[in-house]
Write an enzyme that holds these catalytic residues in place. Structure first.
Site, short mmCIF file in Angstrom:
data_model
loop_
_atom_site.label_atom_id
_atom_site.label_comp_id
_atom_site.label_asym_id
_atom_site.label_seq_id
_atom_site.Cartn_x
_atom_site.Cartn_y
_atom_site.Cartn_z
CG HIS A 230 22.11 -44.31 -18.00
ND1 HIS A 230 22.04 -43.96 -19.32
CD2 HIS A 230 21.39 -45.44 -17.87
CE1 HIS A 230 21.29 -44.85 -19.96
NE2 HIS A 230 20.87 -45.75 -19.09
CG ASP A 275 23.82 -41.20 -20.32
OD1 ASP A 275 24.70 -41.81 -19.68
OD2 ASP A 275 22.69 -41.66 -20.57
CB SER A 371 20.78 -48.06 -21.45
OG SER A 371 19.66 -47.26 -21.25
N GLY A 372 23.15 -47.57 -23.64
CA GLY A 372 24.58 -47.72 -23.89
C GLY A 372 24.88 -48.24 -25.27
C1 4AZ Z 1 16.14 -47.41 -20.18
O1 4AZ Z 1 15.48 -47.46 -19.17
C2 4AZ Z 1 15.57 -46.77 -21.39
N1 4AZ Z 1 12.64 -45.30 -25.10
C3 4AZ Z 1 16.29 -46.73 -22.56
C4 4AZ Z 1 15.76 -46.13 -23.67
C5 4AZ Z 1 14.51 -45.57 -23.61
C6 4AZ Z 1 13.78 -45.60 -22.46
C7 4AZ Z 1 14.32 -46.19 -21.34
C8 4AZ Z 1 13.96 -44.93 -24.85
O2 4AZ Z 1 17.27 -47.92 -20.25
#
Ligand code: 4AZ
Length: 420
Positions: A230, A275, A371-372
């Site tokens: 993502h 993902d 993320s990632g």
């Molecule tokens: C995000 O938006 C995101 N609490 C990553 C992890 C989490 C929530 C949102 C986990 O990249």
């Protein structure tokens, strides 16, 4: 005049010294320059030109059988080997040059266990490299010849072999999963996330567009990163992406361009399913204490509920919060998919390709920008990546722990795409 007058030494009196102040000045400058060269150059080579020199050798270790336990980052056998080698050299004529030793590999052979060891010395290039190598060989031979020691000399020759600093440092630093000592998990309770120490999570990378941090990623070889699919929802053009390494975003310790982005074929953004993505760098990274790979677990590895794991990243400390410059870490717990799928938690949205980690009480969690990035677990004192920060409802909310792509589930896919 005597015919032998040409044998007389020339008269050297004060009368012959220059009296012209310019000439005196020039003479003094010339003398100072010559002295500086005569004294300064050797001093420079002796004191300031000290460089590391590595020699490779191998020892036989009688009475020890080969097992995978030996390969642990801090195995007892490794510690015994290095402490005996340290002992030998610190009592020898080379104590001023000897720095340390590293066990780089174990091998089982017909005459028992063998350990390949790199010996690090530091000396000026003016010192004869061959002479030091021969002295080191003699010292080892003398100390190991009676066979009463833990280590025995390996019969194969040459006994010590000089190897380049680049090769030696690569061999020392290229092992996977060597981050902070995992005992920190039990010693230090980090609540709400804390800033990471240098070299604690050396596989952590930042994926950037226009030098802006977008996502985390993890180094799994000198040229491949593992991350979330993502991260590329808005931009799949590899030429626009770079990856940085080191604990601070600015300045970055190392930066690489991206050659290609491979996104899972079945990635379905609406369900957060599959993902996962791998990213090939244009040029390999240079391994060091601060840039190393994380270990990939076997497909069969299972992290049990309540296991202590760590998530790291430059994510925000709260929803819509700013991105910190320094890497942060948070200790979280694995939560079973059954608990995570409870109606009051994620009510069935958690599939078998996902891992749930955090606390039902909330507070400690990954967030936007993480993320990632990796979710890691220690095993045999090495760190393994078991999750990729994927999604969640908000950050740190009660009953809404973080969701991670389950790496073991995609082990074969990673092998297929990267051959790792
Ligand atoms: C995000 O938006 C995101 N609490 C990553 C992890 C989490 C929530 C949102 C986990 O990249």
């Amino acid at each position: 005049m005597s015919v032998f007058s040409f044998l007389r030494p020339p008269r050297l009196g004060f009368r012959n010294l220059p009296t012209n102040p310019w000439l005196i000045g020039l003479t003094v400058v010339a003398i100072v320059l010559v002295l500086a060269l005569v004294i300064g150059l050797p001093l420079h080579f002796l004191v300031f030109d000290q460089k590391p020199h590595y020699y490779q050798t191998s020892f036989r270790i009688p009475r020890v059988e080969y097992s995978s336990e030996l390969e642990k980052a801090h195995s007892e056998v490794k510690a015994s080997i290095t402490s005996q080698v340290d002992d030998i050299f610190r009592k020898s004529n080379l104590k001023g040059q000897y720095i340390k030793s590293h066990v780089v590999r174990f091998r089982s052979s017909t005459d028992g266990l063998k350990a390949d060891v790199l010996l690090k010395f530091q000396f000026a290039s003016a010192d004869n490299e061959n002479k030091i190598r021969k002295m080191a060989e003699k010292i080892l031979h003398h100390n190991l010849k009676d066979g009463t020691q833990y280590l025995e000399a390996d019969g194969s020759s040459p006994y010590l072999q000089a190897i380049s600093t680049t090769e030696a440092e690569h061999r020392i630093n290229s092992g996977c999963g060597l981050g902070i000592d995992p005992s920190f998990l039990t010693e230090r309770i980090s609540n709400g996330g804390t800033f990471s120490q240098k070299a604690a999570w050396p596989w952590q990378a930042s994926l950037q567009v226009d030098r802006h941090h977008i996502c985390g990623a993890s180094l799994i070889s000198d040229q491949w990163l593992l991350t979330a699919a993502h991260c590329f929802n808005n931009n799949r053009n590899p030429r626009l992406w770079t990856a940085t390494f080191g604990t601070t975003l600015r300045p970055a310790l190392m930066r690489r361009n991206v050659r290609s982005i491979i996104i899972h074929e079945n990635y379905a953004s609406h369900k957060h399913e599959d993902d996962i993505a791998v990213v090939l760098l244009s040029t390999p990274v240079t391994f060091s204490e601060d840039v190393r790979t994380v270990c990939l677990p076997e497909a069969t590895f299972e992290a049990l509920p309540q296991s202590n794991v760590v998530v790291t990243g430059w994510g925000a400390s709260k929803e819509s919060g700013p991105i910190p410059n320094k890497l942060r870490e948070a200790k979280v717990e694995i939560i079973s998919n059954d608990v995570c799928n409870r109606i009051d938690v994620y009510g069935g949205a958690v599939s078998s390709g996902m891992i749930c980690a955090g606390f039902l009480s909330g507070k400690i969690d990954a967030c936007e920008g993480d993320s990632g990035g990796p979710l890691v677990i220690p095993e045999n004192r090495l760190w393994y990546i078991i999750g990729i920060v994927s999604w969640g409802i908000g950050c740190g909310k009660e009953n809404k722990p973080g969701l991670y792509t389950k790496v073991t589930r995609y082990r074969d896919w990673i092998k297929w795409k990267t051959n790792l």
